[in-house]
Motif scaffolding. Structure first.
Motif, PDB file in Angstrom:
ATOM      1  N   MET A   1       0.826  -1.195   0.000  1.00 24.12           N
ATOM      2  CA  MET A   1       0.000   0.000   0.000  1.00 24.12           C
ATOM      3  C   MET A   1       0.864   1.250   0.000  1.00 24.12           C
ATOM      4  O   MET A   1       0.525   2.234  -0.627  1.00 24.12           O
ATOM      5  CB  MET A   1      -0.935  -0.033   1.225  1.00 24.12           C
ATOM      6  N   SER A   2       1.988   1.209   0.689  1.00 22.57           N
ATOM      7  CA  SER A   2       2.851   2.378   0.782  1.00 22.57           C
ATOM      8  C   SER A   2       3.374   2.794  -0.592  1.00 22.57           C
ATOM      9  O   SER A   2       3.377   3.982  -0.910  1.00 22.57           O
ATOM     10  CB  SER A   2       4.011   2.110   1.730  1.00 22.57           C
ATOM     11  N   ASP A   3       3.802   1.838  -1.402  1.00 23.27           N
ATOM     12  CA  ASP A   3       4.290   2.170  -2.743  1.00 23.27           C
ATOM     13  C   ASP A   3       3.188   2.811  -3.577  1.00 23.27           C
ATOM     14  O   ASP A   3       3.422   3.774  -4.296  1.00 23.27           O
ATOM     15  CB  ASP A   3       4.815   0.920  -3.461  1.00 23.27           C
ATOM     16  N   TRP A   4       1.981   2.264  -3.476  1.00 20.97           N
ATOM     17  CA  TRP A   4       0.850   2.796  -4.218  1.00 20.97           C
ATOM     18  C   TRP A   4       0.568   4.221  -3.777  1.00 20.97           C
ATOM     19  O   TRP A   4       0.409   5.120  -4.601  1.00 20.97           O
ATOM     20  CB  TRP A   4      -0.366   1.889  -3.984  1.00 20.97           C
ATOM     21  N   ASN A   5       0.506   4.455  -2.453  1.00 24.63           N
ATOM     22  CA  ASN A   5       0.291   5.804  -1.930  1.00 24.63           C
ATOM     23  C   ASN A   5       1.416   6.741  -2.333  1.00 24.63           C
ATOM     24  O   ASN A   5       1.167   7.892  -2.708  1.00 24.63           O
ATOM     25  CB  ASN A   5       0.167   5.782  -0.409  1.00 24.63           C
ATOM     26  N   ASP A   6       2.658   6.270  -2.251  1.00 28.07           N
ATOM     27  CA  ASP A   6       3.808   7.106  -2.620  1.00 28.07           C
ATOM     28  C   ASP A   6       3.711   7.581  -4.060  1.00 28.07           C
ATOM     29  O   ASP A   6       4.016   8.736  -4.359  1.00 28.07           O
ATOM     30  CB  ASP A   6       5.117   6.352  -2.402  1.00 28.07           C
ATOM     31  N   LYS A   7       3.264   6.721  -4.963  1.00 25.31           N
ATOM     32  CA  LYS A   7       3.125   7.105  -6.376  1.00 25.31           C
ATOM     33  C   LYS A   7       2.042   8.163  -6.555  1.00 25.31           C
ATOM     34  O   LYS A   7       2.211   9.113  -7.311  1.00 25.31           O
ATOM     35  CB  LYS A   7       2.829   5.872  -7.236  1.00 25.31           C
ATOM     36  N   ILE A   8       0.935   8.002  -5.840  1.00 25.63           N
ATOM     37  CA  ILE A   8      -0.150   8.988  -5.930  1.00 25.63           C
ATOM     38  C   ILE A   8       0.310  10.329  -5.359  1.00 25.63           C
ATOM     39  O   ILE A   8       0.055  11.378  -5.942  1.00 25.63           O
ATOM     40  CB  ILE A   8      -1.409   8.486  -5.201  1.00 25.63           C
ATOM     41  N   ILE A   9       0.995  10.295  -4.218  1.00 25.32           N
ATOM     42  CA  ILE A   9       1.490  11.522  -3.593  1.00 25.32           C
ATOM     43  C   ILE A   9       2.450  12.247  -4.534  1.00 25.32           C
ATOM     44  O   ILE A   9       2.344  13.461  -4.733  1.00 25.32           O
ATOM     45  CB  ILE A   9       2.160  11.201  -2.237  1.00 25.32           C
ATOM     46  N   GLU A  10       3.353  11.503  -5.134  1.00 32.81           N
ATOM     47  CA  GLU A  10       4.324  12.097  -6.069  1.00 32.81           C
ATOM     48  C   GLU A  10       3.611  12.715  -7.268  1.00 32.81           C
ATOM     49  O   GLU A  10       3.902  13.850  -7.663  1.00 32.81           O
ATOM     50  CB  GLU A  10       5.299  11.014  -6.529  1.00 32.81           C
ATOM     51  N   GLU A  11       2.646  12.002  -7.843  1.00 36.76           N
ATOM     52  CA  GLU A  11       1.899  12.512  -8.991  1.00 36.76           C
ATOM     53  C   GLU A  11       1.081  13.746  -8.603  1.00 36.76           C
ATOM     54  O   GLU A  11       1.037  14.737  -9.347  1.00 36.76           O
ATOM     55  CB  GLU A  11       0.985  11.411  -9.537  1.00 36.76           C
ATOM     56  N   PHE A  12       0.437  13.713  -7.445  1.00 40.31           N
ATOM     57  CA  PHE A  12      -0.354  14.834  -6.934  1.00 40.31           C
ATOM     58  C   PHE A  12       0.513  16.088  -6.861  1.00 40.31           C
ATOM     59  O   PHE A  12       0.131  17.158  -7.345  1.00 40.31           O
ATOM     60  CB  PHE A  12      -0.898  14.450  -5.552  1.00 40.31           C
ATOM     61  N   ARG A  13       1.674  15.958  -6.249  1.00 43.20           N
ATOM     62  CA  ARG A  13       2.557  17.116  -6.065  1.00 43.20           C
ATOM     63  C   ARG A  13       3.167  17.594  -7.370  1.00 43.20           C
ATOM     64  O   ARG A  13       3.395  18.792  -7.550  1.00 43.20           O
ATOM     65  CB  ARG A  13       3.638  16.775  -5.050  1.00 43.20           C
ATOM     66  N   ALA A  14       3.416  16.694  -8.285  1.00 43.29           N
ATOM     67  CA  ALA A  14       4.016  17.066  -9.568  1.00 43.29           C
ATOM     68  C   ALA A  14       3.014  17.741 -10.504  1.00 43.29           C
ATOM     69  O   ALA A  14       3.420  18.461 -11.424  1.00 43.29           O
ATOM     70  CB  ALA A  14       4.604  15.827 -10.248  1.00 43.29           C
ATOM     71  N   ASN A  15       1.715  17.523 -10.269  1.00 41.53           N
ATOM     72  CA  ASN A  15       0.688  18.013 -11.184  1.00 41.53           C
ATOM     73  C   ASN A  15      -0.323  18.947 -10.531  1.00 41.53           C
ATOM     74  O   ASN A  15      -1.489  18.989 -10.930  1.00 41.53           O
ATOM     75  CB  ASN A  15      -0.042  16.822 -11.819  1.00 41.53           C
ATOM     76  N   GLY A  16       0.099  19.693  -9.528  1.00 38.48           N
ATOM     77  CA  GLY A  16      -0.775  20.687  -8.907  1.00 38.48           C
ATOM     78  C   GLY A  16      -2.037  20.123  -8.303  1.00 38.48           C
ATOM     79  O   GLY A  16      -3.093  20.755  -8.359  1.00 38.48           O
ATOM     80  N   GLY A  17      -1.949  18.913  -7.752  1.00 35.01           N
ATOM     81  CA  GLY A  17      -3.099  18.325  -7.085  1.00 35.01           C
ATOM     82  C   GLY A  17      -3.957  17.434  -7.959  1.00 35.01           C
ATOM     83  O   GLY A  17      -5.018  16.983  -7.533  1.00 35.01           O
ATOM     84  N   LYS A  18      -3.520  17.175  -9.173  1.00 35.69           N
ATOM     85  CA  LYS A  18      -4.288  16.316 -10.081  1.00 35.69           C
ATOM     86  C   LYS A  18      -3.540  15.002 -10.289  1.00 35.69           C
ATOM     87  O   LYS A  18      -2.315  14.965 -10.333  1.00 35.69           O
ATOM     88  CB  LYS A  18      -4.488  17.011 -11.420  1.00 35.69           C
ATOM     89  N   VAL A  19      -4.322  13.929 -10.403  1.00 37.47           N
ATOM     90  CA  VAL A  19      -3.747  12.609 -10.657  1.00 37.47           C
ATOM     91  C   VAL A  19      -4.600  11.888 -11.690  1.00 37.47           C
ATOM     92  O   VAL A  19      -5.738  12.258 -11.955  1.00 37.47           O
ATOM     93  CB  VAL A  19      -3.652  11.755  -9.369  1.00 37.47           C
TER      94      VAL A  19
END
Length: 135
Positions: A1-19
């Motif tokens: 679960m941590s890897d999955w969350n980490d990917k979402i967090i990284e994408e969120f921050r890289a794209n101004g809150g969009k995933v």
């Protein structure tokens, strides 16, 4: 679960809150909680609903029989931080009940039927948590 969350967090921050993926187009925030026992900060991506005076999040845990760990941490330490879009807000959490909970929960299930599926998978009442600006 941590890897999955980490990917979402990284994408969120890289794209101004969009995933993309499962959360594409859905309102998503990053909730920062403090571990009740560890005292360590935890970050949890989750869907939210805008409500009067704040935001609501849902301790659905995909319909698991127990509440998620973040919910227990939030009850123990209700002062939280949330990243929403490109901003960060200091908030205080409280568990909604009664009519308020039903109104918010019904709207969430109508907008995102997956939440109704989670409800059908569990015998527990899924907590609705309201996040309001910290004073």
């Amino acid at each position: 679960m941590s890897d999955w969350n980490d990917k979402i967090i990284e994408e969120f921050r890289a794209n101004g809150g969009k995933v993309g993926g499962n959360f594409e187009g859905a309102p998503l925030l990053l909730l920062h909680t403090v571990g009740a026992r560890s005292g360590q900060e935890r970050v949890h991506p989750m869907m939210y609903q805008k409500v009067d005076g704040g935001y609501a999040v849902f301790a659905s845990y995909a319909g698991a029989p127990t509440n998620p760990a973040w919910f227990h941490n939030l009850v123990a330490q209700p002062r939280v931080t949330a990243e929403i879009g490109t901003g960060t807000q200091e908030l205080v959490a409280r568990v909604a009940d009664g009519e308020e909970r039903e109104r918010i929960w019904s709207a969430q299930k109508a907008a995102y039927p997956g939440f109704a599926d989670y409800e059908q998978k569990t015998t527990r009442q899924i907590p609705v948590v309201v996040l309001e600006p910290a004073a």
